[in-house]
Design an enzyme around this catalytic site. Sequence first.
Site, PDB file in Angstrom:
ATOM      1  N   ASP A 204       0.863  -1.175   0.000  1.00 42.75           N
ATOM      2  CA  ASP A 204       0.000   0.000   0.000  1.00 42.75           C
ATOM      3  C   ASP A 204       0.900   1.226   0.000  1.00 42.75           C
ATOM      4  OD1 ASP A 204      -2.280  -1.544   0.088  1.00 42.75           O
ATOM      5  OD2 ASP A 204      -2.463  -1.457   2.261  1.00 42.75           O
TER       6      ASP A 204
ATOM      7  N   GLY B  57      -7.369   4.906  -8.182  1.00 41.93           N
ATOM      8  CA  GLY B  57      -7.709   5.943  -9.152  1.00 41.93           C
ATOM      9  C   GLY B  57      -8.034   5.456 -10.540  1.00 41.93           C
TER      10      GLY B  57
ATOM     11  N   ASP C 110     -13.740  -4.957  -0.604  1.00 43.46           N
ATOM     12  CA  ASP C 110     -13.534  -4.622   0.814  1.00 43.46           C
ATOM     13  C   ASP C 110     -14.819  -4.863   1.599  1.00 43.46           C
ATOM     14  OD1 ASP C 110     -10.859  -3.639   0.474  1.00 43.46           O
ATOM     15  OD2 ASP C 110     -11.697  -1.824  -0.415  1.00 43.46           O
TER      16      ASP C 110
ATOM     17  N   ASN D 183     -10.350  -8.846   0.105  1.00 43.47           N
ATOM     18  CA  ASN D 183      -9.881  -8.368   1.392  1.00 43.47           C
ATOM     19  C   ASN D 183     -10.915  -8.665   2.482  1.00 43.47           C
ATOM     20  OD1 ASN D 183      -7.550  -6.849   0.178  1.00 43.47           O
ATOM     21  ND2 ASN D 183      -9.219  -5.721  -0.776  1.00 43.47           N
TER      22      ASN D 183
END
Length: 563
Positions: free
Chosen positions: A241, A336, A413, A482
């Site tokens: 990350d 993005g 997520d 995740n």
Amino acid sequence: MGLYLLDYGAGNVQSLANTLKKLGHEFHWISSPADFEKATSLIFPGVGAFESAIDGLVSRGLYEPLREYIASGKPYFGICIGMQILFRSSLESPSSKGLGIIPSDIGLFSNADKVVPHMGWNSVEFLDADEKAHEGLDPRSSYYFVHSFRAAYEWEHAEVAQWGHTTTQYGQEVFLATVRKGNVFACQFHPEKSGPAGLKVLDAWLRESETDRATSPPTPRVARFPKAKDGFTKRIIACMDVRSNDDGDLVVTKGDQYDVRERADGDGVSARMAGAVRNLGKPVALAARYYVEGADELCLMNITSFRHSPLLDQPMLAVVRAAAETVYVPLTIGGGIKDTVDPDGTPHSALEVAGAYFRAGADKVSIATEAVFAVEKMRERPSADGVGEGDGTSAIETIAHAYGRQAVVVSVDPRRVYVEPNYDGPYKDELVYGKADGPKNERGKAWWYQCTVRGGRENRPLSVVQLVRGVEKLGAGEILLNSIDRDGTGLGYDLGLVELVRRNVRIPVVASSGAGKPEHFIEVFQKTKVEAALAAGIFHRREVGIDEVKTALLASGINVRTL
């Protein structure tokens, strides 16, 4: 005169250029039809969809010159789509006409006994026992494949079989991994992404004399049938990350349940450092380290706020370029990948953003928040399967159309929503129940998984099953799964979540969040049949080594790539 590379305008061709530079080979780019006359050897690093490749060649006036070049007898090395265009056509785009040099057609893998795309490391088997014909390949090595369409090995068909050089088995299908005849050599896998084994293949071909490259004899026809088990390996992925720290430098960080700032909690963090972005190293240096340590794939996730104008994010693009110069395994970039507008009002499509990352050296792009919104939108358009219909405008659809679904990863997520065990609501068929031998805080409980956006900060009215089924239909090629509840805990992967998603899609799934020791990798592979497992913090802090994980997996009978 000399070696030329053909770029038809799509996909990551920069990685091959980086590889050739590392190996010490000089080259030029084909920039016009006239350059084919100058080339004495040609490499076509085709990346993307069959239709895009053919359209790109035709629109640039390169289609016929390429056909004429191959017909001239000068050496040709095709990679992935650069191999598939040698055939008459592909089921991926039946209306697009291939070069027709090999009299057969490209078909689609069956997903009846396996997931598709074929994404990961696999072995090859020679059709010619003569070692002089091996072109640097080694049946003990693994090579990186990423494709949904394949050339079946038709050993009964003499005109096709004579082109066969090596085969690979995926599930119960045997297909051509490499073809070789006369001046043509081509591979379905990506040598530039296959680590040292792949670099050896490229170097072996380039160190042959051009006469030898152009005079390969036909391969003897050999019957080849599926074996009980293929050579496909489980992937171990290292994730970084990346975000700006408070001084403006890009660093690798890691959150605990998505919080990346230090806490003064008695774990060696001083009050002075509390609140600072957790700094676990520089992204390019860590990427190089993980490549050397044997990571099968790397992920760089841009979690800085600058991702809202990704084409202006020159530091992140520079990180991708630099990483691609030092690692020769697949590189996924996230953050993005969506339609954006620069501060000056200039609009950019998600496809344009993805293209910039591909040209910088990325192999796949990861989409998160925008995938949730796309599925919510498609569910407003009812369909017979209950999943909904896309309209062709989402980031997933546009990128998959141009580059192939194998280039699109969706990062999910989800967060647990606890309900009563006798819950009878809309997500009753997706409930997961705590096990008697599981963590104490889960025993006797039931829950479903709700999707979130913006790094877990906002819940959405969508379940994880609705999301993954939706993005699969839109064209995603892989799920990066995740778990907000397990992130940074070291308690192991959320097996209930992983098994739930694995059961509901027929594309590859990467388990993420919660790994704390090698046994957790063994557990997730044995209990969920997932294709890959990802970790971050335990690798960054050297609590567990990639080599430790792979040694443990091999000892448990799980096939992995070794260096």
